[in-house]
Design a protein around this motif. Structure first.
Motif, mmCIF file in Angstrom:
data_model
loop_
_atom_site.group_PDB
_atom_site.id
_atom_site.type_symbol
_atom_site.label_atom_id
_atom_site.label_comp_id
_atom_site.label_asym_id
_atom_site.label_seq_id
_atom_site.Cartn_x
_atom_site.Cartn_y
_atom_site.Cartn_z
ATOM 1 N N GLN A 40 -79.664 44.590 -36.133
ATOM 2 C CA GLN A 40 -78.493 44.753 -37.082
ATOM 3 C C GLN A 40 -77.465 45.196 -38.130
ATOM 4 N N THR A 41 -76.772 45.579 -37.529
ATOM 5 C CA THR A 41 -75.319 46.578 -37.191
ATOM 6 C C THR A 41 -74.603 46.210 -36.333
ATOM 7 N N PRO A 42 -73.583 44.762 -36.531
ATOM 8 C CA PRO A 42 -72.597 44.378 -35.445
ATOM 9 C C PRO A 42 -71.600 46.176 -35.495
ATOM 10 N N PRO A 43 -71.358 45.366 -34.255
ATOM 11 C CA PRO A 43 -69.843 46.342 -33.581
ATOM 12 C C PRO A 43 -69.042 46.756 -33.858
ATOM 13 N N ALA A 44 -67.746 48.056 -33.951
ATOM 14 C CA ALA A 44 -66.890 48.192 -35.018
ATOM 15 C C ALA A 44 -65.908 46.962 -35.077
ATOM 16 N N ASP A 45 -66.218 45.815 -34.102
ATOM 17 C CA ASP A 45 -64.822 45.040 -34.299
ATOM 18 C C ASP A 45 -65.700 43.021 -34.392
ATOM 19 N N PHE A 46 -66.846 43.892 -34.524
ATOM 20 C CA PHE A 46 -67.234 42.501 -35.135
ATOM 21 C C PHE A 46 -66.635 41.528 -36.527
ATOM 22 N N PHE A 47 -66.434 41.959 -37.035
ATOM 23 C CA PHE A 47 -65.447 40.949 -38.084
ATOM 24 C C PHE A 47 -64.249 41.437 -38.263
ATOM 25 N N GLU A 48 -63.594 41.688 -37.429
ATOM 26 C CA GLU A 48 -62.592 40.788 -37.191
ATOM 27 C C GLU A 48 -62.547 39.938 -36.125
ATOM 28 N N VAL A 49 -63.501 39.970 -35.188
ATOM 29 C CA VAL A 49 -63.080 39.417 -33.978
ATOM 30 C C VAL A 49 -63.931 37.256 -35.152
ATOM 31 N N LEU A 50 -65.102 37.660 -35.700
ATOM 32 C CA LEU A 50 -65.182 36.876 -36.623
ATOM 33 C C LEU A 50 -64.202 35.724 -36.878
ATOM 34 N N SER A 51 -63.873 36.932 -38.178
ATOM 35 C CA SER A 51 -62.077 36.560 -39.006
ATOM 36 C C SER A 51 -61.327 35.919 -38.341
ATOM 37 N N GLY A 52 -60.659 36.320 -37.277
ATOM 38 C CA GLY A 52 -59.905 35.653 -36.131
ATOM 39 C C GLY A 52 -60.841 33.997 -35.380
ATOM 40 N N ALA A 53 -61.884 34.427 -35.412
ATOM 41 C CA ALA A 53 -62.166 32.886 -34.774
ATOM 42 C C ALA A 53 -62.748 31.826 -36.382
ATOM 43 N N ALA A 54 -63.159 32.649 -36.868
ATOM 44 C CA ALA A 54 -63.219 31.219 -37.888
ATOM 45 C C ALA A 54 -61.684 30.592 -38.248
ATOM 46 N N GLN A 55 -60.478 31.209 -38.281
ATOM 47 C CA GLN A 55 -59.441 31.710 -38.915
ATOM 48 C C GLN A 55 -58.471 30.072 -37.325
ATOM 49 N N GLN A 56 -58.831 30.380 -36.514
ATOM 50 C CA GLN A 56 -58.458 29.617 -34.838
ATOM 51 C C GLN A 56 -59.072 27.784 -35.524
ATOM 52 N N CYS A 57 -60.317 28.450 -35.753
ATOM 53 C CA CYS A 57 -61.181 27.144 -35.663
ATOM 54 C C CYS A 57 -61.024 26.672 -37.075
#
Length: 89
Positions: A69-86
């Motif tokens: 229940q603790t995301p990796p340091a880059d999780f929100f960056e990866v998620l933000s990039g994915a959401a933008q691409q999607c």
């Protein structure tokens, strides 16, 4: 496996209505998509974003994130990039 064992497994899965027989990643996917949609994104964007996360972290990585229940340091960056691409598809 013999037919009796296969029948018992099938009956158990049917009885559990899929919740007990779906994989851990399937459960995480459902939770992610529900949460994502509550945040205002479309189902298509949420599914796409989850697929990006799964490709990036792999199934074991997603299970580990869920368990800790603790995301990796880059999780929100990866998620933000994915959401933008999607969203631009």
């Amino acid at each position: 496996m013999n037919m009796r064992v296969l029948t018992m497994i099938a009956l158990t899965c049917a009885t559990m209505a899929g919740s007990g027989c779906s994989s851990e990643v399937d459960k995480i996917r459902i939770e992610f998509i529900d949460s994502c949609k509550q945040g205002g994104a479309t189902t298509a964007v949420c599914k796409c974003a989850f697929d990006h996360l799964k490709r990036h972290y792999g199934e074991d990585g997603l299970i580990s994130v869920q368990a800790r229940q603790t995301p990796p340091a880059d999780f929100f960056e990866v998620l933000s990039g994915a959401a933008q691409q999607c969203r631009t598809r």
